[in-house]
Design a protein around this motif. Structure first.
Motif, PDB file in Angstrom:
ATOM      1  N   VAL A 199      19.590   3.863  -4.955  1.00 15.17           N
ATOM      2  CA  VAL A 199      18.657   3.535  -6.135  1.00 15.17           C
ATOM      3  C   VAL A 199      19.003   2.980  -7.271  1.00 15.17           C
ATOM      4  CG1 VAL A 199      17.157   4.591  -7.277  1.00 15.17           C
ATOM      5  CG2 VAL A 199      16.946   5.479  -5.423  1.00 15.17           C
ATOM      6  N   VAL A 200      20.064   2.966  -7.897  1.00 14.26           N
ATOM      7  CA  VAL A 200      20.401   2.468  -8.960  1.00 14.26           C
ATOM      8  C   VAL A 200      21.175   0.861  -8.706  1.00 14.26           C
ATOM      9  CG1 VAL A 200      22.164   1.959 -10.713  1.00 14.26           C
ATOM     10  CG2 VAL A 200      20.976   4.285 -10.219  1.00 14.26           C
ATOM     11  N   LEU A 201      22.103   1.232  -7.508  1.00 17.42           N
ATOM     12  CA  LEU A 201      23.152  -0.407  -7.336  1.00 17.42           C
ATOM     13  C   LEU A 201      22.361  -1.171  -6.097  1.00 17.42           C
ATOM     14  CD1 LEU A 201      26.553   1.600  -6.390  1.00 17.42           C
ATOM     15  CD2 LEU A 201      24.902   0.621  -8.466  1.00 17.42           C
ATOM     16  N   ARG A 202      20.982  -0.868  -5.081  1.00 22.21           N
ATOM     17  CA  ARG A 202      20.755  -1.531  -4.367  1.00 22.21           C
ATOM     18  C   ARG A 202      19.005  -1.850  -4.712  1.00 22.21           C
ATOM     19  NH1 ARG A 202      20.054  -4.581  -0.432  1.00 22.21           N
ATOM     20  NH2 ARG A 202      18.850  -3.951   1.431  1.00 22.21           N
ATOM     21  N   HIS A 203      18.373  -1.283  -5.695  1.00 26.64           N
ATOM     22  CA  HIS A 203      17.561  -1.425  -6.395  1.00 26.64           C
ATOM     23  C   HIS A 203      17.177  -1.520  -7.600  1.00 26.64           C
ATOM     24  CE1 HIS A 203      15.103   0.153  -2.249  1.00 26.64           C
ATOM     25  NE2 HIS A 203      16.000   1.414  -2.348  1.00 26.64           N
ATOM     26  N   ALA A 204      17.588  -0.703  -8.910  1.00 22.02           N
ATOM     27  CA  ALA A 204      17.149  -0.914  -9.589  1.00 22.02           C
ATOM     28  C   ALA A 204      18.001  -2.191 -10.071  1.00 22.02           C
ATOM     29  CB  ALA A 204      16.813  -0.227 -10.746  1.00 22.02           C
ATOM     30  N   LEU A 205      19.376  -2.291 -10.040  1.00 26.68           N
ATOM     31  CA  LEU A 205      20.614  -3.779 -10.886  1.00 26.68           C
ATOM     32  C   LEU A 205      19.701  -4.774 -10.591  1.00 26.68           C
ATOM     33  CD1 LEU A 205      22.866  -3.294 -12.425  1.00 26.68           C
ATOM     34  CD2 LEU A 205      24.526  -3.554 -10.642  1.00 26.68           C
ATOM     35  N   ARG A 206      19.553  -4.971  -8.893  1.00 29.04           N
ATOM     36  CA  ARG A 206      19.194  -6.126  -8.178  1.00 29.04           C
ATOM     37  C   ARG A 206      18.056  -6.959  -9.017  1.00 29.04           C
ATOM     38  NH1 ARG A 206      18.279  -8.546  -2.451  1.00 29.04           N
ATOM     39  NH2 ARG A 206      17.618 -10.571  -3.619  1.00 29.04           N
ATOM     40  N   GLU A 246      14.109  -1.429 -15.430  1.00 33.93           N
ATOM     41  CA  GLU A 246      14.122  -0.915 -14.264  1.00 33.93           C
ATOM     42  C   GLU A 246      13.780   0.367 -13.690  1.00 33.93           C
ATOM     43  OE1 GLU A 246      12.800  -3.481 -12.178  1.00 33.93           O
ATOM     44  OE2 GLU A 246      13.049  -4.454 -13.702  1.00 33.93           O
ATOM     45  N   LEU A 247      14.832   1.533 -14.055  1.00 32.61           N
ATOM     46  CA  LEU A 247      15.121   2.630 -13.315  1.00 32.61           C
ATOM     47  C   LEU A 247      13.127   3.312 -14.055  1.00 32.61           C
ATOM     48  CD1 LEU A 247      18.742   3.841 -14.439  1.00 32.61           C
ATOM     49  CD2 LEU A 247      17.011   3.632 -12.057  1.00 32.61           C
ATOM     50  N   GLY A 248      12.363   3.179 -14.266  1.00 32.47           N
ATOM     51  CA  GLY A 248      10.803   3.724 -14.787  1.00 32.47           C
ATOM     52  C   GLY A 248       9.987   2.896 -14.027  1.00 32.47           C
ATOM     53  N   ALA A 249      10.505   1.709 -13.001  1.00 32.43           N
ATOM     54  CA  ALA A 249      10.058   1.643 -12.122  1.00 32.43           C
ATOM     55  C   ALA A 249       9.088   2.010 -10.894  1.00 32.43           C
ATOM     56  CB  ALA A 249      10.145  -0.442 -11.228  1.00 32.43           C
ATOM     57  N   GLU A 250       8.003   1.911 -10.963  1.00 27.60           N
ATOM     58  CA  GLU A 250       7.292   2.208  -9.368  1.00 27.60           C
ATOM     59  C   GLU A 250       7.999   2.771  -8.514  1.00 27.60           C
ATOM     60  OE1 GLU A 250       3.639   2.876  -8.671  1.00 27.60           O
ATOM     61  OE2 GLU A 250       2.442   2.727 -11.016  1.00 27.60           O
ATOM     62  N   TYR A 251       8.683   1.174  -8.232  1.00 27.82           N
ATOM     63  CA  TYR A 251       9.648   0.928  -6.252  1.00 27.82           C
ATOM     64  C   TYR A 251      10.696   1.968  -6.769  1.00 27.82           C
ATOM     65  CZ  TYR A 251      12.549  -2.427  -9.168  1.00 27.82           C
ATOM     66  OH  TYR A 251      13.508  -2.819 -10.212  1.00 27.82           O
ATOM     67  N   VAL A 252      11.214   2.522  -7.979  1.00 27.08           N
ATOM     68  CA  VAL A 252      12.433   3.087  -8.244  1.00 27.08           C
ATOM     69  C   VAL A 252      12.035   4.417  -6.999  1.00 27.08           C
ATOM     70  CG1 VAL A 252      13.695   4.228  -9.392  1.00 27.08           C
ATOM     71  CG2 VAL A 252      13.529   1.477  -9.740  1.00 27.08           C
ATOM     72  N   ARG A 253      10.701   4.461  -7.708  1.00 26.68           N
ATOM     73  CA  ARG A 253      10.193   6.342  -7.629  1.00 26.68           C
ATOM     74  C   ARG A 253       9.820   6.326  -5.895  1.00 26.68           C
ATOM     75  NH1 ARG A 253       4.745   8.652  -9.868  1.00 26.68           N
ATOM     76  NH2 ARG A 253       3.699   7.285  -8.568  1.00 26.68           N
ATOM     77  N   THR A 254       9.623   4.554  -5.321  1.00 28.19           N
ATOM     78  CA  THR A 254       9.503   5.192  -4.046  1.00 28.19           C
ATOM     79  C   THR A 254      10.573   5.102  -2.962  1.00 28.19           C
ATOM     80  OG1 THR A 254       7.620   3.269  -4.311  1.00 28.19           O
ATOM     81  CG2 THR A 254       8.407   3.361  -2.583  1.00 28.19           C
ATOM     82  N   ALA A 255      11.881   4.590  -3.494  1.00 30.17           N
ATOM     83  CA  ALA A 255      13.171   4.564  -3.065  1.00 30.17           C
ATOM     84  C   ALA A 255      13.965   5.838  -3.223  1.00 30.17           C
ATOM     85  CB  ALA A 255      13.895   3.395  -4.156  1.00 30.17           C
ATOM     86  N   GLU A 256      13.349   6.279  -4.113  1.00 34.40           N
ATOM     87  CA  GLU A 256      14.172   8.382  -4.152  1.00 34.40           C
ATOM     88  C   GLU A 256      12.749   8.388  -2.844  1.00 34.40           C
ATOM     89  OE1 GLU A 256      14.669   8.722  -8.647  1.00 34.40           O
ATOM     90  OE2 GLU A 256      12.866   8.308  -8.658  1.00 34.40           O
ATOM     91  N   ALA A 257      11.731   8.826  -3.363  1.00 28.63           N
ATOM     92  CA  ALA A 257      10.646   9.318  -2.100  1.00 28.63           C
ATOM     93  C   ALA A 257      11.009   8.975  -0.686  1.00 28.63           C
ATOM     94  CB  ALA A 257       9.141   8.708  -2.101  1.00 28.63           C
ATOM     95  N   LYS A 258      11.815   7.959  -0.848  1.00 31.95           N
ATOM     96  CA  LYS A 258      12.297   7.804   0.583  1.00 31.95           C
ATOM     97  C   LYS A 258      13.716   8.208   0.907  1.00 31.95           C
ATOM     98  CE  LYS A 258      12.015   2.166   1.891  1.00 31.95           C
ATOM     99  NZ  LYS A 258      12.414   1.147   1.123  1.00 31.95           N
TER     100      LYS A 258
END
Lengths: 346, 319
Positions: free
Chosen positions: B231-238, B212-224
Motif C-alpha cells: 500500500v505504501v510503496l506501490r500506491h501511496a509513495l508513487r 496520500e496515505l489519507g487518500a481514498e484509493y489507499v483505502r481501496t488498495a487495503e480493501a483489495k
C-alpha cells in the motif's frame, strides 16, 4: 466465476446450520479527537444471511459506513473498535491475525466505495488495478491470465472496448465507468460478501440507475450477499431484501424491506419515509423531521431520537430503548412502537 | 511532447538573452575596477594613468556598454565567451575544467540525499508521531538551520584533525590518486552537501506521503487485500513522489549555491571556488560565464521537471 456470461444464477451459498454469513454485535467505535474520544458507533449490530441484500440506511454520521468498515478490519486511527464482535462465517475478525484478514479483504469480502473519482489510484492504469486485485489473491496466476481475466471482468460490468480501456487511467473514465471498474475489481475474486458504501451517491441520476442494474447483475452472477449502505430509501426499496435503519450510531429498526417501509414501527423510520416525495401523494407536502441529529459524542441517557420525536415523553429522556421484536424478523428500538402500530390500523 | 520541448527551448533562448543582458550590466555596475586590480602598484607610479587607459582600451572597457555587449554576444553565439582577465585563457576552457568536479560533488550529494530522504521520509510518514518521525523532523530542521560552512569546519576538525580518517581538502592527494583516494576526498564535502539538501527533501517526502496515505484509493488498495508495504510503496509513495520532482529540480540550482560554500571550505577545485575568486578579482568574462551557466542550469532543470512530470503522471500531457 469461471464463465460468468453463461453460468446460470447460483443459489445463495448455504452455510452449515443456515447461520448468518456476517454478524456484527454490540459494536462500539470511538474516534479520537483533540477534545477526547467521540463515539461514532454505539452498540450497533446486524446480521447478513448468505446471498441476501441488506440495506443499511441512515443520515450522514449515523455510523453506517463505520460499522460496515469494521467487517473488513478497515477502521484505522484515529478510529478504534472499543468492543463488540464481528463474525464472518464463524471467524471472529477482531482477533484474526492481519495476514489472515488481508486474505479475506478483496477475497471473500469485497468493498465498493462511494466516490469512484478518488477511490481509484490516479497513476495506475485500470488494467493494473484490476490485475492487482486478481493476483493478490491468486499468487499462481500468470500475467497473461490476469490480463485476460481483467478484460473479461471489464466486459462483464459493461465497459465496452475492454482491451483498450484496460490501458487507460482513471481520469480517462467517466464517473459511471469508474464505478463499473470499481465493481469489476470488487467481484474479481468471486466474493461471498459485497459491501457497497453509497455506490450511487456520487453519480449522475441516469448513471445511478445503470449502476443499480449492474449491482443486481453482479448479485445474480456471484450469488454474493450484499450490504448496501445508502441514505437513499429508493435504492433500498429497489434492491434490498431487508433493511437496517441506523440513527446516532445505533440500530433503531430492522426487518424485511416491504414491511418496514409499509408499516414503520419507529418514529425515525416513519419520519424518513414521510420526508420522501411520493408520486401518488401531494408533492407539495413533504414532512421533514424537525431538528438535527445529535452531534457525535453528545451523549444523552435516553433515546437519542427523543429531542426530535413527536411521541417522546419522560421515559424516552431517561431510559434508552433496546431493540424489541415487533413482528416476525423485525424489531424496533422505541418504547412506544405499539402506538405506531395502532395508529396505522386506526 | 517533442513539439512542446522545442517550443520551450525556443522560449528559453529568449529568457536566456534577457538574463545575459542583465548579468552583463550588473557585473559592470558592481563597485571596483578590473583594470586597477591587474595593475602592479609599482607601475602606478608616474605613467600609471596612461597604462590603465591603454589596458582599458585593450580590453574594450572604454567602449559604450551596449557595444561591449554586442561584441560579447556575437562572440558567445560562436562559442567564444572571451578571455579571463586573470588567467588569460578562454572562459569556456576555464569553466570547462571546473564543471566536472562540481558535477561530481553535486551528483554524489544529490544521489545520497534522495536515497536518504525518501527512506527517512517514508519511515517518518508511516510511523507518524513516533521517535522516528520526531528524529527525522529534528534532523531536517538541523539541515536547513546549520550553515554548511560550519558543518564543514566541524567535519574537518573531527574527521581530519582529531580522528585523522578523512582528508580535509582537495579532490586527490597531490601526487597520489586512485579511485579510493578520490572517494575519500569526496566523503566529507559530499555528505555535508547531501545533509543540507536532504533536510527539505525529507520534509516534502513525509508531508506528501502523509497526505496520500489519507487518500481514498489507499483505502481501496487495503480493501483489495494489499499488504501495508505494498500500500505504501506501490500506491501511496508513487503518488507522493510526483510533486517531489519539482522540488528536486528547483533544488539543484540551489545546491550549486551550497556547493560554492563547501568548495571554498574544502578547497574543492569546482565552479564555486572559481566564482568566488573571479568575483574577488573582477574577472568580468568569467563571472558572466559562470552566471550564465547557472541560468542555463535553472532553465534546463525547469524543463526537465515538466517533462518528467508528464512522464510520471498520466493526467499531465504536454502539448
Amino acid at each position: 466465476m469461471k464463465a460468468p456470461h453463461r453460468k446460470a444464477a447460483p443459489p445463495p451459498r448455504e452455510r452449515p446450520g443456515n447461520g448468518p454469513l456476517l454478524e456484527i454485535e454490540d459494536l462500539v467505535v470511538d474516534f479520537a479527537t483533540d477534545d477526547g474520544a467521540v463515539r461514532a458507533v454505539d452498540g450497533a449490530g446486524y446480521a447478513v444471511m448468505p446471498g441476501e441484500t441488506l440495506g443499511v440506511v441512515g443520515e450522514s454520521g449515523s455510523g453506517k459506513s463505520v460499522t460496515a468498515l469494521s467487517a473488513l478490519g478497515l477502521i484505522k486511527p484515529p478510529g478504534r473498535v472499543v468492543s463488540g464482535r464481528v463474525v464472518f462465517d464463524g471467524t471472529d475478525l477482531r482477533t484474526l491475525p492481519p495476514r489472515e484478514l488481508r486474505r479475506l479483504r478483496g477475497g471473500r469480502i469485497a468493498m465498493i466505495f462511494q466516490d469512484p473519482m478518488t477511490a481509484l489510484n490516479p497513476v495506475m492504469s485500470i488494467g493494473a488495478q484490476l490485475r492487482e486485485a486478481l493476483r493478490l489473491h491468486r499468487p499462481g496466476m500468470s500475467r497473461a491470465a490476469a490480463r485476460k481475466r481483467a478484460a473479461e471482468l471489464l466486459t462483464l460490468v459493461g465497459v465496452p472496448g475492454a482491451e483498450r480501456r484496460l490501458r487507460q487511467y482513471p481520469h480517462e473514465f467517466s464517473g459511471g465507468m469508474r464505478q463499473r471498474a470499481m465493481i469489476a475489481m470488487a467481484i474479481a475474486n468471486d466474493p461471498d460478501l459485497l459491501i457497497a458504501d453509497e455506490p450511487t451517491t456520487a453519480l449522475d441520476v441516469t448513471v445511478q440507475a445503470q449502476v443499480l442494474d449492474l449491482l443486481r447483475l453482479t448479485r445474480r452472477e456471484t450469488g454474493a450477499a450484499t450490504v448496501l449502505i445508502t441514505h437513499d430509501l429508493g435504492v433500498v426499496a429497489e434492491l434490498a431484501d431487508r433493511v437496517v435503519v441506523m440513527y446516532a450510531g445505533r440500530v433503531v429498526e430492522h426487518g424485511p424491506v416491504a414491511e418496514i417501509f409499509g408499516a414503520p414501527r419507529h418514529p425515525y423510520t416513519r419520519g424518513l419515509l414521510e420526508s420522501l416525495p411520493r408520486l401518488d401523494g401531494d408533492a407539495d407536502e413533504l414532512t421533514p423531521i424537525p431538528g438535527t441529529p445529535p452531534a457525535p459524542g453528545e451523549a444523552a441517557p435516553g433515546c437519542p431520537f427523543a429531542p426530535r420525536c413527536a411521541l417522546a415523553r419522560d421515559r424516552c429522556r431517561t431510559e434508552r430503548p433496546e431493540l424489541a421484536p415487533t413482528g416476525p424478523g423485525r424489531a424496533s428500538a422505541c418504547h412506544f412502537h405499539h402506538e405506531l402500530a395502532e395508529e396505522k390500523t386506526a | 511532447m517533442a513539439a512542446y520541448v522545442i517550443r520551450r527551448v525556443l522560449a528559453n533562448v529568449l529568457v536566456f538573452l534577457l538574463i545575459s543582458v542583465g548579468i552583463f550590466v550588473l557585473v559592470r555596475l558592481a563597485p571596483g575596477d578590473p583594470v586597477r586590480m591587474m595593475v602592479d602598484p609599482e607601475q602606478m607610479r608616474g605613467g600609471g594613468a596612461a597604462f590603465i587607459e591603454a589596458k582599458r582600451h585593450e580590453l574594450g572597457l572604454d567602449r559604450p556598454i551596449f557595444v561591449q555587449y554586442g561584441h560579447w554576444l556575437s562572440g558567445a553565439l560562436h562559442g567564444d565567451l572571451g578571455y579571463s582577465y586573470v588567467g588569460h585563457r578562454p572562459v569556456g576552457a576555464v569553466l570547462g575544467e571546473r564543471v566536472g568536479p562540481t558535477l561530481q560533488l553535486m551528483g554524489a550529494a544529490l544521489a545520497v540525499a534522495l536515497v536518504v530522504s525518501v527512506a527517512l521520509g517514508v519511515a517518518a510518514a508511516v510511523r507518524r508521531n513516533t521517535a522516528v518521525d520526531y528524529g527525522a523532523t529534528v534532523l531536517g530542521l538541523a539541515a536547513v538551520s546549520v550553515p554548511p560552512f560550519f558543518l564543514g569546519i566541524v567535519g574537518i576538525y573531527v574527521f581530519s584533525l582529531q580522528l585523522g580518517v578523512l582528508p580535509s581538502a582537495g579532490m586527490t592527494t597531490p601526487g597520489g590518486g586512485g579511485l579510493v583516494d578520490q572517494l575519500r576526498h569526496l566523503v566529507l564535502p559530499g555528505l555535508i552537501l547531501a545533509f543540507v539538501t536532504a533536510g527539505p527533501f525529507t520534509r516534502y517526502v513525509r508531508g506528501g506521503l502523509v497526505d496520500e496515505l489519507g487518500a481514498e484509493y489507499v483505502r481501496t488498495a487495503e480493501a483489495k487485500g494489499a499488504s501495508p508495504a505494498r500500500v505504501v510503496l506501490r500506491h501511496a509513495l508513487r503518488n507522493s513522489l510526483i510533486p517531489l520532482i519539482t522540488v528536486v529540480m528547483y533544488q539543484i540550482p540551489q545546491m550549486l549555491a551550497g556547493a560554492v560554500v563547501i568548495e571554498q571550505v574544502f578547497a574543492w577545485p569546482g565552479m564555486g571556488q572559481l566564482a568566488v575568486s573571479s568575483i574577488g578579482q573582477h574577472d568580468y568574462p568569467v563571472i558572466v560565464g559562470f552566471a550564465l551557466y547557472v541560468a542555463v542550469l535553472v532553465l534546463v532543470c525547469n524543463l526537465v521537471a515538466d517533462v518528467l512530470y508528464a512522464a510520471v503522471d498520466p493526467r499531465v500531457s504536454l502539448r
